[in-house]
Design a protein around this motif. Structure first.
Motif, PDB file in Angstrom:
ATOM      1  N   SER A 134      42.838  43.970  45.218  1.00 19.64           N
ATOM      2  CA  SER A 134      41.670  44.540  45.881  1.00 19.64           C
ATOM      3  C   SER A 134      40.354  43.953  45.397  1.00 19.64           C
ATOM      4  CB  SER A 134      41.633  46.058  45.671  1.00 19.64           C
ATOM      5  OG  SER A 134      42.737  46.680  46.293  1.00 19.64           O
ATOM      6  N   THR A 135      39.390  43.974  46.289  1.00 21.78           N
ATOM      7  CA  THR A 135      38.016  43.637  45.962  1.00 21.78           C
ATOM      8  C   THR A 135      37.111  44.388  46.933  1.00 21.78           C
ATOM      9  OG1 THR A 135      36.479  41.835  45.496  1.00 21.78           O
ATOM     10  CG2 THR A 135      37.861  41.603  47.451  1.00 21.78           C
ATOM     11  N   VAL A 136      35.808  44.174  46.807  1.00 22.59           N
ATOM     12  CA  VAL A 136      34.859  44.866  47.680  1.00 22.59           C
ATOM     13  C   VAL A 136      34.666  44.060  48.965  1.00 22.59           C
ATOM     14  CG1 VAL A 136      32.484  45.720  47.899  1.00 22.59           C
ATOM     15  CG2 VAL A 136      33.706  45.937  45.713  1.00 22.59           C
ATOM     16  N   ARG A 137      34.704  44.747  50.074  1.00 22.90           N
ATOM     17  CA  ARG A 137      34.534  44.105  51.379  1.00 22.90           C
ATOM     18  C   ARG A 137      33.191  43.369  51.450  1.00 22.90           C
ATOM     19  NH1 ARG A 137      37.044  44.955  56.128  1.00 22.90           N
ATOM     20  NH2 ARG A 137      38.029  46.874  55.318  1.00 22.90           N
ATOM     21  N   TYR A 139      32.225  40.802  49.679  1.00 15.34           N
ATOM     22  CA  TYR A 139      31.922  40.019  48.484  1.00 15.34           C
ATOM     23  C   TYR A 139      32.561  38.632  48.607  1.00 15.34           C
ATOM     24  CZ  TYR A 139      29.947  43.791  45.558  1.00 15.34           C
ATOM     25  OH  TYR A 139      29.144  44.768  45.031  1.00 15.34           O
ATOM     26  N   GLN A 142      36.343  38.389  48.374  1.00 22.02           N
ATOM     27  CA  GLN A 142      37.208  38.560  49.550  1.00 22.02           C
ATOM     28  C   GLN A 142      37.558  37.203  50.150  1.00 22.02           C
ATOM     29  OE1 GLN A 142      35.609  40.973  52.777  1.00 22.02           O
ATOM     30  NE2 GLN A 142      37.223  40.328  54.192  1.00 22.02           N
ATOM     31  N   GLU A 146      41.280  35.450  50.388  1.00 21.27           N
ATOM     32  CA  GLU A 146      41.809  35.052  51.690  1.00 21.27           C
ATOM     33  C   GLU A 146      42.143  33.559  51.722  1.00 21.27           C
ATOM     34  OE1 GLU A 146      39.702  38.429  54.556  1.00 21.27           O
ATOM     35  OE2 GLU A 146      38.695  36.499  54.214  1.00 21.27           O
ATOM     36  N   LEU A 152      45.033  41.125  54.790  1.00 24.11           N
ATOM     37  CA  LEU A 152      45.003  42.577  54.948  1.00 24.11           C
ATOM     38  C   LEU A 152      46.347  43.117  55.436  1.00 24.11           C
ATOM     39  CD1 LEU A 152      41.463  42.948  56.578  1.00 24.11           C
ATOM     40  CD2 LEU A 152      42.127  43.621  54.261  1.00 24.11           C
ATOM     41  N   LEU A 156      46.239  42.324  50.577  1.00 24.75           N
ATOM     42  CA  LEU A 156      44.802  42.430  50.289  1.00 24.75           C
ATOM     43  C   LEU A 156      44.314  43.797  50.727  1.00 24.75           C
ATOM     44  CD1 LEU A 156      42.069  41.212  49.434  1.00 24.75           C
ATOM     45  CD2 LEU A 156      41.880  40.248  51.741  1.00 24.75           C
ATOM     46  N   LEU A 158      40.796  46.179  50.705  1.00 28.76           N
ATOM     47  CA  LEU A 158      39.345  46.113  50.507  1.00 28.76           C
ATOM     48  C   LEU A 158      38.742  47.488  50.325  1.00 28.76           C
ATOM     49  CD1 LEU A 158      38.460  43.414  53.207  1.00 28.76           C
ATOM     50  CD2 LEU A 158      38.845  43.081  50.754  1.00 28.76           C
ATOM     51  N   LEU A 165      36.384  50.913  44.612  1.00 29.59           N
ATOM     52  CA  LEU A 165      37.364  49.920  44.176  1.00 29.59           C
ATOM     53  C   LEU A 165      38.093  50.395  42.926  1.00 29.59           C
ATOM     54  CD1 LEU A 165      38.453  46.952  44.488  1.00 29.59           C
ATOM     55  CD2 LEU A 165      36.616  46.294  42.915  1.00 29.59           C
ATOM     56  N   THR A 174      46.155  50.715  44.684  1.00 31.32           N
ATOM     57  CA  THR A 174      46.205  49.261  44.624  1.00 31.32           C
ATOM     58  C   THR A 174      46.742  48.885  43.253  1.00 31.32           C
ATOM     59  OG1 THR A 174      44.959  47.236  45.056  1.00 31.32           O
ATOM     60  CG2 THR A 174      43.851  48.915  43.735  1.00 31.32           C
TER      61      THR A 174
END
Length: 254
Positions: A134-137, A139, A142, A146, A152, A156, A158, A165, A174
């Motif tokens: 996971s990470t912040v949408r 950023y 992401q 990817e 997703l 992955l 988000l 997070l 996560t």
């Protein structure tokens, strides 16, 4: 009548002078990120990079001010306003085309973090495929994940912002999160999470780690050069190292 005309002209000159100063003054912005830049109890900007920026402004003889604001707003201001600079922005290949990077001010290495009680065998990023990462949408992280093949549909996940997070990780929604650990302990305590339950699982050495003073592309090159030269000068003079010592910081080595 003449006296009124003279007074009006003086007033107009004063307004024009004020506008000119405002237009030429540099406005440094950054998110609340202790100990680099944050608001103290009196709502005043404080932190290591606040001190660095003040030293740079003094050295180059430039007018400027510092303001702490949400990251999304700071980034938008940087994109739209010529005299806006961010005190620290991660330098990435795509951003090099968008902004002027005036010099590194700190580094923040990225890690995959997880709960201590959950053990994974990780040798590189690809070994985390199949786990929920996971990470912040929005950023850069992401895009990084990817490009490495995470999606997703598969592995992955988000989050809308950093606090969410970390809450996802602690609730085991996560498996791993991609982030730096710069002010992690403080952030976790602020949202009621125990930092001792967390550990670094894998350092991502190919993830960009340099934070730079960053300017809008329209900042005059002469001004950009002055700031870059002054930043280099305070490093060579030992002032930068003294500020690192003041804030009990050190640069991470490769």
């Amino acid at each position: 009548m003449k006296k009124c005309a003279v007074s009006f002209m003086l007033l107009l000159a004063g307004v024009f002078s004020s506008f000119t100063w405002s237009a030429n003054s540099l406005h440094f912005v950054a998110e609340d990120l202790y100990p680099l830049h944050f608001e103290n109890h009196d709502k005043e900007p404080q932190g290591f990079l606040v001190d660095v920026v003040k030293a740079v402004l003094t050295h180059c003889g430039c007018d400027g001010r510092v303001e702490i604001m949400p990251q999304a707003r700071a980034f938008k201001e940087l994109q739209e306003t010529p005299n806006i600079l961010m005190m620290s922005l991660l330098k990435t290949p795509s951003r090099e085309q968008q902004f002027k990077f005036l010099g590194p001010v700190y580094n923040a290495h990225a890690y995959l973090l997880g709960l201590k009680e959950r053990q994974f065998t990780l040798t590189d990023l690809q070994s985390a495929r199949g786990l929920r990462v996971s990470t912040v949408r929005g950023y850069y992280s992401q895009q990084y994940l990817e490009q490495a093949g995470f999606s997703l549909e598969r592995d992955l996940v988000l989050a809308p912002e950093p606090a969410s997070l970390m809450k996802m990780l602690y609730k085991e929604r996560t498996d791993l999160v991609l982030t730096n650990t710069l002010s992690l302990d403080k952030e976790l305590k602020n949202i009621g999470l125990n930092p001792r339950l967390l550990e670094k699982k894998l350092r991502l050495n190919d993830f960009p780690n340099e934070l730079h003073i960053t300017a809008n592309k329209q900042l005059p090159q002469e001004t950009a050069d002055k700031i870059s030269a002054s930043l280099q000068a305070i490093k060579e003079s030992g002032h930068y190292q003294a500020l690192l010592n003041k804030w009990q910081l050190k640069l991470e080595t490769e």
